[in-house]
Each structure stands twice: as structure tokens, then as C-alpha cells.
Design a protein around this motif. Structure first.
Motif, PDB file in Angstrom:
ATOM      1  N   ALA A 186     -50.265   2.532   8.930  1.00  0.00           N
ATOM      2  CA  ALA A 186     -51.273   2.599   7.863  1.00  0.00           C
ATOM      3  C   ALA A 186     -51.094   3.843   6.998  1.00  0.00           C
ATOM      4  N   ALA A 187     -50.312   4.812   7.473  1.00  0.00           N
ATOM      5  CA  ALA A 187     -50.055   6.010   6.664  1.00  0.00           C
ATOM      6  C   ALA A 187     -49.349   5.661   5.361  1.00  0.00           C
ATOM      7  N   LEU A 188     -48.666   4.510   5.332  1.00  0.00           N
ATOM      8  CA  LEU A 188     -47.957   4.109   4.124  1.00  0.00           C
ATOM      9  C   LEU A 188     -48.899   3.686   3.003  1.00  0.00           C
ATOM     10  N   TYR A 189     -50.183   3.574   3.289  1.00  0.00           N
ATOM     11  CA  TYR A 189     -51.151   3.324   2.226  1.00  0.00           C
ATOM     12  C   TYR A 189     -51.499   4.606   1.474  1.00  0.00           C
ATOM     13  N   ASP A 190     -51.084   5.739   1.983  1.00  0.00           N
ATOM     14  CA  ASP A 190     -51.288   7.004   1.268  1.00  0.00           C
ATOM     15  C   ASP A 190     -50.367   7.017   0.053  1.00  0.00           C
ATOM     16  N   GLN A 191     -50.948   7.098  -1.136  1.00  0.00           N
ATOM     17  CA  GLN A 191     -50.143   6.892  -2.335  1.00  0.00           C
ATOM     18  C   GLN A 191     -49.060   7.956  -2.512  1.00  0.00           C
ATOM     19  N   ALA A 192     -49.377   9.223  -2.230  1.00  0.00           N
ATOM     20  CA  ALA A 192     -48.387  10.282  -2.425  1.00  0.00           C
ATOM     21  C   ALA A 192     -47.211  10.115  -1.467  1.00  0.00           C
ATOM     22  N   LEU A 193     -47.505   9.823  -0.203  1.00  0.00           N
ATOM     23  CA  LEU A 193     -46.444   9.634   0.787  1.00  0.00           C
ATOM     24  C   LEU A 193     -45.620   8.397   0.472  1.00  0.00           C
ATOM     25  N   ASN A 194     -46.286   7.312   0.125  1.00  0.00           N
ATOM     26  CA  ASN A 194     -45.584   6.065  -0.171  1.00  0.00           C
ATOM     27  C   ASN A 194     -44.652   6.243  -1.369  1.00  0.00           C
ATOM     28  N   VAL A 195     -45.145   6.886  -2.418  1.00  0.00           N
ATOM     29  CA  VAL A 195     -44.326   7.098  -3.614  1.00  0.00           C
ATOM     30  C   VAL A 195     -43.140   7.998  -3.287  1.00  0.00           C
ATOM     31  N   ARG A 196     -43.387   9.056  -2.550  1.00  0.00           N
ATOM     32  CA  ARG A 196     -42.289   9.987  -2.242  1.00  0.00           C
ATOM     33  C   ARG A 196     -41.182   9.295  -1.446  1.00  0.00           C
ATOM     34  N   LEU A 197     -41.568   8.543  -0.430  1.00  0.00           N
ATOM     35  CA  LEU A 197     -40.574   7.825   0.368  1.00  0.00           C
ATOM     36  C   LEU A 197     -39.886   6.738  -0.462  1.00  0.00           C
ATOM     37  N   GLY A 198     -40.668   6.032  -1.269  1.00  0.00           N
ATOM     38  CA  GLY A 198     -40.096   4.976  -2.094  1.00  0.00           C
ATOM     39  C   GLY A 198     -39.112   5.512  -3.117  1.00  0.00           C
ATOM     40  N   VAL A 199     -39.433   6.631  -3.729  1.00  0.00           N
ATOM     41  CA  VAL A 199     -38.535   7.232  -4.718  1.00  0.00           C
ATOM     42  C   VAL A 199     -37.237   7.691  -4.061  1.00  0.00           C
ATOM     43  N   TRP A 200     -37.345   8.295  -2.876  1.00  0.00           N
ATOM     44  CA  TRP A 200     -36.123   8.712  -2.179  1.00  0.00           C
ATOM     45  C   TRP A 200     -35.287   7.499  -1.751  1.00  0.00           C
ATOM     46  N   TYR A 201     -35.961   6.409  -1.433  1.00  0.00           N
ATOM     47  CA  TYR A 201     -35.205   5.193  -1.088  1.00  0.00           C
ATOM     48  C   TYR A 201     -34.445   4.670  -2.308  1.00  0.00           C
ATOM     49  N   VAL A 202     -35.093   4.681  -3.471  1.00  0.00           N
ATOM     50  CA  VAL A 202     -34.405   4.280  -4.699  1.00  0.00           C
ATOM     51  C   VAL A 202     -33.228   5.212  -4.968  1.00  0.00           C
ATOM     52  N   ARG A 203     -33.429   6.506  -4.719  1.00  0.00           N
ATOM     53  CA  ARG A 203     -32.331   7.463  -4.898  1.00  0.00           C
ATOM     54  C   ARG A 203     -31.137   7.107  -4.013  1.00  0.00           C
ATOM     55  N   ALA A 249     -37.652   8.882   5.844  1.00  0.00           N
ATOM     56  CA  ALA A 249     -38.334  10.109   6.268  1.00  0.00           C
ATOM     57  C   ALA A 249     -37.434  10.960   7.155  1.00  0.00           C
ATOM     58  N   ALA A 250     -36.719  10.333   8.074  1.00  0.00           N
ATOM     59  CA  ALA A 250     -35.823  11.084   8.963  1.00  0.00           C
ATOM     60  C   ALA A 250     -34.683  11.713   8.175  1.00  0.00           C
ATOM     61  N   ARG A 251     -34.149  10.976   7.217  1.00  0.00           N
ATOM     62  CA  ARG A 251     -33.020  11.485   6.434  1.00  0.00           C
ATOM     63  C   ARG A 251     -33.434  12.651   5.553  1.00  0.00           C
ATOM     64  N   ARG A 252     -34.662  12.630   5.050  1.00  0.00           N
ATOM     65  CA  ARG A 252     -35.116  13.660   4.107  1.00  0.00           C
ATOM     66  C   ARG A 252     -36.064  14.673   4.739  1.00  0.00           C
ATOM     67  N   ASN A 253     -36.255  14.592   6.044  1.00  0.00           N
ATOM     68  CA  ASN A 253     -37.154  15.521   6.755  1.00  0.00           C
ATOM     69  C   ASN A 253     -38.565  15.511   6.161  1.00  0.00           C
ATOM     70  N   ILE A 254     -39.057  14.321   5.901  1.00  0.00           N
ATOM     71  CA  ILE A 254     -40.414  14.155   5.379  1.00  0.00           C
ATOM     72  C   ILE A 254     -41.321  13.767   6.547  1.00  0.00           C
ATOM     73  N   PRO A 255     -42.376  14.526   6.817  1.00  0.00           N
ATOM     74  CA  PRO A 255     -43.283  14.163   7.913  1.00  0.00           C
ATOM     75  C   PRO A 255     -43.890  12.784   7.702  1.00  0.00           C
ATOM     76  N   LEU A 256     -43.818  11.935   8.725  1.00  0.00           N
ATOM     77  CA  LEU A 256     -44.347  10.576   8.635  1.00  0.00           C
ATOM     78  C   LEU A 256     -45.151  10.263   9.893  1.00  0.00           C
ATOM     79  N   PRO A 257     -46.468  10.079   9.762  1.00  0.00           N
ATOM     80  CA  PRO A 257     -47.275   9.716  10.935  1.00  0.00           C
ATOM     81  C   PRO A 257     -46.788   8.412  11.561  1.00  0.00           C
ATOM     82  N   SER A 258     -47.042   8.258  12.852  1.00  0.00           N
ATOM     83  CA  SER A 258     -46.573   7.057  13.555  1.00  0.00           C
ATOM     84  C   SER A 258     -47.360   5.807  13.167  1.00  0.00           C
ATOM     85  N   ASP A 259     -48.575   5.987  12.691  1.00  0.00           N
ATOM     86  CA  ASP A 259     -49.400   4.846  12.306  1.00  0.00           C
ATOM     87  C   ASP A 259     -48.867   4.239  10.998  1.00  0.00           C
TER      88      ASP A 259
END
Length: 277
Positions: free
Chosen positions: A176-193, A164-174
Motif C-alpha cells: 500500500a506504500a505505492l499509493y504514496d504519490q511522491a514515492l510512486n512517482v520517484r520509483l516510476g520515473v527511475w523505472y522509465v530511466r 528501489a534496491a537498485r537506487r537505494n530508495i527506502p521502500l516499506p514492505s507494505d
């Protein structure tokens, strides 16, 4: 003699009540409660109520459960029953001879809008992403591993923060935010990249997703090129070697089952670009 009595088995009347409830929910289109009620019914009890044999009911029940869980959005539970059905086919059965529903339950492609948007943004193919997602969470957005990995792509909070820091993607501190499917997929895809950019191949990228970047880079150096042939035998962790094989097999199956996804995930042409002929 002091021995504890065996717990009483459900009576046939109780089994008939559960079965009636399950079928009523199913007729009303309430897939989730119907599936859960069917889960409570033993095949032997259903056979006694219906006058059928458990063997005759087994395959029918697997199809019913898979369909109900798929309709209710419990993709990971439909996967379980789909794989049980897949194992009933004789070894060597051609994939195109297997019931299409069974293949869809075993290789689901849910949350397409989120996956395709993230793939377009990161310029990455969706088949590898789905291959990793299936292996990590069985496409369950609420998946939670003992090591604190969360969501569809089973991201560790520390990894999510770094991406999130590398890609300037807003990430809540909790976390549990990683259970949000859109956020989780976006971060996961960038990690694979990131893994692909560093390791230059899907196999070491998958190994890094499972065992870490440094370890995968070490195996890549041992393997040399071409990585298609020499990387996997150099993976010394049996669990990671199996993981990489499964992810790559998943990737191939997704490409075969969903050929349209590649074009849907392609970045839009640049403004003013001349279409290719």
C-alpha cells in the motif's frame, strides 16, 4: 402474471431536493460533495425542475462536473468529463481553438513538485513521464489495476522493489506504500530511466512499460533504425501498439501545453559552471 414490478423512478420532488443540495454545496465551495450530488441527478429530472431541455443542459453539466471534480482534486474524474467535452468539438478543430480548461482537464499535470523533483534526479524529461502517467492511471494516486499495479505510475510491487534496491530508495514492505504519490512517482520515473538507458528511445521504453523489456527489445531488433519510423509497426500486440501511440501523443500534447516544465525539470548547473551565453 408473475412479472416483477419495475423499480420506481425518483419523484420530481426528490430530484428537486438532490439538485438543491448540489447547488447549495457548490455555493458553499464544497466541490466534492456538490459533484457527487450532481452525479445523482438525471438530466431529464433537472430539465423538468428548471424548465429547460436536456440538450441545453448537457454541455453545461459537463463543464460543471469537470470544474467541481478538478477543484476537489479528483483529477481522474475531471478527465472523464473533460474528454466528453472534447468529443463535442468538430473533428479537425485546432487545439488552440479548444477551451483551455478542457485541454487542462484532458491533459492534467498534477503533483508537479514530486514529478519535477524526480525528473531532475533521474535526468529525464517530464513530458514522457506525464504521458505515461496519464495513460496508466489518469493521474489517480489511488488507482489499482486487477494485476496488482498501484498508484500514479501503476507500479507492480516486484518492479518497485527492484527499482528501489537498485537506487537505494527506502521502500516499506507494505504494498500500500505505492499509493504514496511522491514515492510512486520517484520509483516510476527511475523505472522509465532504466528503460530509456536500455532501449535508447521513448517508443520502445513506452512499449516496455506496457509489455515488458524483453518483448520491447525484440521489437527494436526487428525494427532497426531509425526507431522513430520503424519501431511502432513492429509492435505485434495491438493493445501495446495503441498504448505506445497514445503515450507519444500525450507526450507531444504536454510539451505543447506546458512548455515551462522542461526548464523546471532540468538539473541545476554544477557548482562553478560558467553560464552559457
Amino acid at each position: 402474471d408473475g412479472a416483477l414490478p419495475e423499480p420506481a423512478k425518483p419523484s420530481l420532488k426528490a430530484a428537486a431536493t438532490i439538485l438543491c443540495r448540489a447547488r447549495t454545496f457548490q455555493r458553499l465551495g464544497l466541490a466534492a460533495p456538490a459533484a457527487l450530488e450532481y452525479d445523482r441527478c438525471r438530466l431529464a429530472d433537472i430539465a423538468k425542475v428548471d424548465g429547460s431541455s436536456p440538450a441545453d443542459l448537457a454541455e453545461c453539466r459537463l463543464y460543471t462536473q469537470a470544474r467541481l471534480f478538478a477543484r476537489s482534486g479528483s483529477i481522474h474524474r475531471a478527465f472523464t468529463y473533460g474528454h466528453a467535452l472534447l468529443r463535442r468539438y468538430p473533428a479537425g478543430t485546432p487545439f488552440d481553438a479548444i477551451h483551455p480548461e478542457v485541454m487542462a482537464w484532458c491533459y492534467p499535470a498534477p503533483f508537479r513538485d514530486d514529478v519535477l523533483a524526480a525528473c531532475r534526479e533521474a535526468a529525464i524529461e517530464p513530458y514522457l513521464v506525464y504521458g505515461i502517467m496519464l495513460q496508466e492511471s489518469r493521474c489517480n494516486p489511488r488507482a489499482h489495476a486487477p494485476g496488482a499495479a498501484r498508484g500514479l505510475m501503476q507500479l507492480m510491487p516486484e518492479t518497485a522493489k527492484e527499482v528501489a534496491a537498485r537506487r537505494n530508495i527506502p521502500l516499506p514492505s507494505d504494498p500500500a506504500a505505492l499509493y504514496d504519490q511522491a514515492l510512486n512517482v520517484r520509483l516510476g520515473v527511475w523505472y522509465v530511466r532504466q528503460l530509456l538507458d536500455r532501449l535508447q528511445h521513448a517508443a520502445p521504453a513506452a512499449a516496455a512499460y506496457n509489455a515488458g523489456q524483453s518483448q520491447s527489445a525484440y521489437w527494436s531488433r526487428l525494427a532497426g533504425k531509425p526507431l522513430d519510423y520503424y519501431f511502432i509497426p513492429e509492435v505485434h500486440f495491438s493493445q501495446t501498439r495503441e498504448y505506445v501511440n497514445l503515450v507519444l501523443a500525450n507526450r507531444s500534447m504536454y510539451a505543447w501545453l506546458y512548455p515551462d516544465l522542461a526548464a523546471a525539470a532540468a538539473p541545476p548547473p554544477a557548482v562553478g559552471a560558467v553560464p552559457s551565453r
